[in-house]
Design a protein around this motif. Structure first.
Motif, PDB file in Angstrom:
ATOM      1  N   GLY A  29       0.810  -1.218   0.000  1.00 53.46           N
ATOM      2  CA  GLY A  29       0.000   0.000   0.000  1.00 53.46           C
ATOM      3  C   GLY A  29       0.839   1.261   0.000  1.00 53.46           C
ATOM      4  O   GLY A  29       0.556   2.209  -0.743  1.00 53.46           O
ATOM      5  N   TRP A  30       1.877   1.280   0.832  1.00 52.48           N
ATOM      6  CA  TRP A  30       2.765   2.445   0.869  1.00 52.48           C
ATOM      7  C   TRP A  30       3.510   2.601  -0.442  1.00 52.48           C
ATOM      8  O   TRP A  30       3.625   3.699  -0.985  1.00 52.48           O
ATOM      9  CB  TRP A  30       3.769   2.320   2.023  1.00 52.48           C
ATOM     10  CG  TRP A  30       3.153   2.389   3.376  1.00 52.48           C
ATOM     11  CD1 TRP A  30       3.103   1.392   4.313  1.00 52.48           C
ATOM     12  CD2 TRP A  30       2.485   3.514   3.973  1.00 52.48           C
ATOM     13  NE1 TRP A  30       2.455   1.824   5.443  1.00 52.48           N
ATOM     14  CE2 TRP A  30       2.075   3.124   5.263  1.00 52.48           C
ATOM     15  CE3 TRP A  30       2.214   4.812   3.528  1.00 52.48           C
ATOM     16  CZ2 TRP A  30       1.396   3.992   6.121  1.00 52.48           C
ATOM     17  CZ3 TRP A  30       1.541   5.674   4.384  1.00 52.48           C
ATOM     18  CH2 TRP A  30       1.134   5.259   5.664  1.00 52.48           C
ATOM     19  N   ARG A  31       4.056   1.501  -0.964  1.00 52.90           N
ATOM     20  CA  ARG A  31       4.826   1.556  -2.211  1.00 52.90           C
ATOM     21  C   ARG A  31       3.960   2.008  -3.382  1.00 52.90           C
ATOM     22  O   ARG A  31       4.409   2.798  -4.206  1.00 52.90           O
ATOM     23  CB  ARG A  31       5.464   0.195  -2.532  1.00 52.90           C
ATOM     24  CG  ARG A  31       6.602  -0.176  -1.595  1.00 52.90           C
ATOM     25  CD  ARG A  31       7.316  -1.446  -2.050  1.00 52.90           C
ATOM     26  NE  ARG A  31       8.043  -1.177  -3.285  1.00 52.90           N
ATOM     27  CZ  ARG A  31       7.774  -1.718  -4.466  1.00 52.90           C
ATOM     28  NH1 ARG A  31       6.802  -2.605  -4.608  1.00 52.90           N
ATOM     29  NH2 ARG A  31       8.481  -1.410  -5.535  1.00 52.90           N
ATOM     30  N   GLU A  32       2.736   1.503  -3.478  1.00 58.55           N
ATOM     31  CA  GLU A  32       1.882   1.882  -4.601  1.00 58.55           C
ATOM     32  C   GLU A  32       1.609   3.384  -4.628  1.00 58.55           C
ATOM     33  O   GLU A  32       1.444   3.966  -5.693  1.00 58.55           O
ATOM     34  CB  GLU A  32       0.578   1.093  -4.564  1.00 58.55           C
ATOM     35  CG  GLU A  32       0.764  -0.355  -4.988  1.00 58.55           C
ATOM     36  CD  GLU A  32      -0.498  -1.196  -4.830  1.00 58.55           C
ATOM     37  OE1 GLU A  32      -1.496  -0.707  -4.248  1.00 58.55           O
ATOM     38  OE2 GLU A  32      -0.471  -2.354  -5.286  1.00 58.55           O
ATOM     39  N   ARG A  33       1.558   4.002  -3.449  1.00 58.17           N
ATOM     40  CA  ARG A  33       1.315   5.449  -3.374  1.00 58.17           C
ATOM     41  C   ARG A  33       2.581   6.280  -3.446  1.00 58.17           C
ATOM     42  O   ARG A  33       2.561   7.390  -3.977  1.00 58.17           O
ATOM     43  CB  ARG A  33       0.572   5.788  -2.082  1.00 58.17           C
ATOM     44  CG  ARG A  33      -0.853   5.282  -2.071  1.00 58.17           C
ATOM     45  CD  ARG A  33      -1.648   5.810  -0.896  1.00 58.17           C
ATOM     46  NE  ARG A  33      -0.820   6.192   0.232  1.00 58.17           N
ATOM     47  CZ  ARG A  33      -1.058   5.858   1.486  1.00 58.17           C
ATOM     48  NH1 ARG A  33      -2.114   5.146   1.793  1.00 58.17           N
ATOM     49  NH2 ARG A  33      -0.253   6.239   2.455  1.00 58.17           N
ATOM     50  N   LEU A  34       3.705   5.753  -2.886  1.00 59.90           N
ATOM     51  CA  LEU A  34       4.853   6.617  -2.641  1.00 59.90           C
ATOM     52  C   LEU A  34       6.179   6.152  -3.250  1.00 59.90           C
ATOM     53  O   LEU A  34       7.218   6.748  -2.977  1.00 59.90           O
ATOM     54  CB  LEU A  34       5.028   6.789  -1.125  1.00 59.90           C
ATOM     55  CG  LEU A  34       3.799   7.333  -0.379  1.00 59.90           C
ATOM     56  CD1 LEU A  34       4.024   7.308   1.119  1.00 59.90           C
ATOM     57  CD2 LEU A  34       3.455   8.734  -0.868  1.00 59.90           C
ATOM     58  N   GLN A  39       4.653   2.012  -8.827  1.00 62.67           N
ATOM     59  CA  GLN A  39       3.635   2.542  -9.735  1.00 62.67           C
ATOM     60  C   GLN A  39       3.907   2.107 -11.175  1.00 62.67           C
ATOM     61  O   GLN A  39       2.984   2.010 -11.975  1.00 62.67           O
ATOM     62  CB  GLN A  39       3.593   4.072  -9.633  1.00 62.67           C
ATOM     63  CG  GLN A  39       3.172   4.552  -8.254  1.00 62.67           C
ATOM     64  CD  GLN A  39       3.522   6.015  -8.009  1.00 62.67           C
ATOM     65  OE1 GLN A  39       3.890   6.747  -8.905  1.00 62.67           O
ATOM     66  NE2 GLN A  39       3.400   6.427  -6.752  1.00 62.67           N
ATOM     67  N   ALA A 131       9.203   4.337   0.232  1.00 64.13           N
ATOM     68  CA  ALA A 131       8.696   5.660  -0.138  1.00 64.13           C
ATOM     69  C   ALA A 131       9.849   6.554  -0.560  1.00 64.13           C
ATOM     70  O   ALA A 131      10.952   6.447  -0.018  1.00 64.13           O
ATOM     71  CB  ALA A 131       7.960   6.295   1.039  1.00 64.13           C
ATOM     72  N   GLN A 134       9.504  12.124   0.121  1.00 62.56           N
ATOM     73  CA  GLN A 134       8.538  12.464   1.158  1.00 62.56           C
ATOM     74  C   GLN A 134       9.206  13.232   2.295  1.00 62.56           C
ATOM     75  O   GLN A 134      10.392  13.063   2.550  1.00 62.56           O
ATOM     76  CB  GLN A 134       7.893  11.189   1.713  1.00 62.56           C
ATOM     77  CG  GLN A 134       7.203  10.346   0.664  1.00 62.56           C
ATOM     78  CD  GLN A 134       6.094  11.090  -0.038  1.00 62.56           C
ATOM     79  OE1 GLN A 134       5.241  11.687   0.613  1.00 62.56           O
ATOM     80  NE2 GLN A 134       6.100  11.073  -1.365  1.00 62.56           N
TER      81      GLN A 134
END
Length: 190
Positions: A29-34, A39, A131, A134
């Motif tokens: 979840g973190w990787r897909e966003r950040l 991505q 991430a 950030q």
């Protein structure tokens, strides 16, 4: 593949990675966003060498040489107990990281025209990026979330060759560690 964005990936670019599927439940979840590499279709991984040779240069002789070089290294286990940081980056620390460093050095020695990270960094720091780009407050939040999900162990028995097709990263071959006669497993895509 830290310090790259999806716009920086180009068609024909290649990388050698070690998949860490045990990390997916904790970091997906973190990787897909950040993480731009997630991505762009790259699973949880530790980079062995990026960028590697352009896809146009990878033929049966390169596949054979990769199988020989990687096959001369034994499979190994990595334990992930903590997070580490680079400027703007949060990652999981693989322990021990000696075997990953040895894989990177062996490939870079065989193909000196493909230094790790294009020669931008002098030190090899094996890591599983979670991430990028950030603020510290975001990284602290992620690290706190991951604290209850660590430790875990992953068995590393192969290295994957992935290629960017202009949109996503795709697996092109898998090279087994500890078996110099093994050859690529083609056709697997992500």
């Amino acid at each position: 593949m830290t310090d790259d964005s999806t716009s920086a990936f180009r068609a024909g670019q290649t990388a050698l990675i070690v998949r860490i599927p045990e990390a997916e439940p904790s970091v997906r979840g973190w990787r897909e966003r950040l993480d731009p590499s997630a991505q762009a279709g790259v699973p949880a991984h530790i980079t062995v060498l990026f960028p590697f040779l352009d896809e146009s240069r990878i033929d049966t002789l390169v596949h054979s040489a990769l199988a020989d070089v990687l096959g001369s290294h034994q499979a190994f286990d990595l334990r992930f107990e903590s997070c580490g940081r680079l400027p703007g980056v949060l990652y999981l620390v693989p322990e021990p990281d000696t075997q990953v460093r040895q894989l990177t050095e062996a490939i870079a020695d065989r193909w000196p025209e493909a230094p790790p990270y294009g020669g931008r960094f002098t030190e090899i720091i094996p890591h599983l990026t979670i991430a990028q780009g950030q603020e510290d407050t975001v990284l602290e939040k992620i690290e706190a979330d991951l604290a209850g999900k660590l430790p875990f162990t992953s068995h590393v028995a192969s290295v994957e060759l992935i290629v960017h097709d202009g949109v996503k990263w795709q697996e092109r071959a898998s090279f087994t560690l500890g078996s110099p006669t093994s050859r690529r497993h083609a056709g697997a895509t992500r």
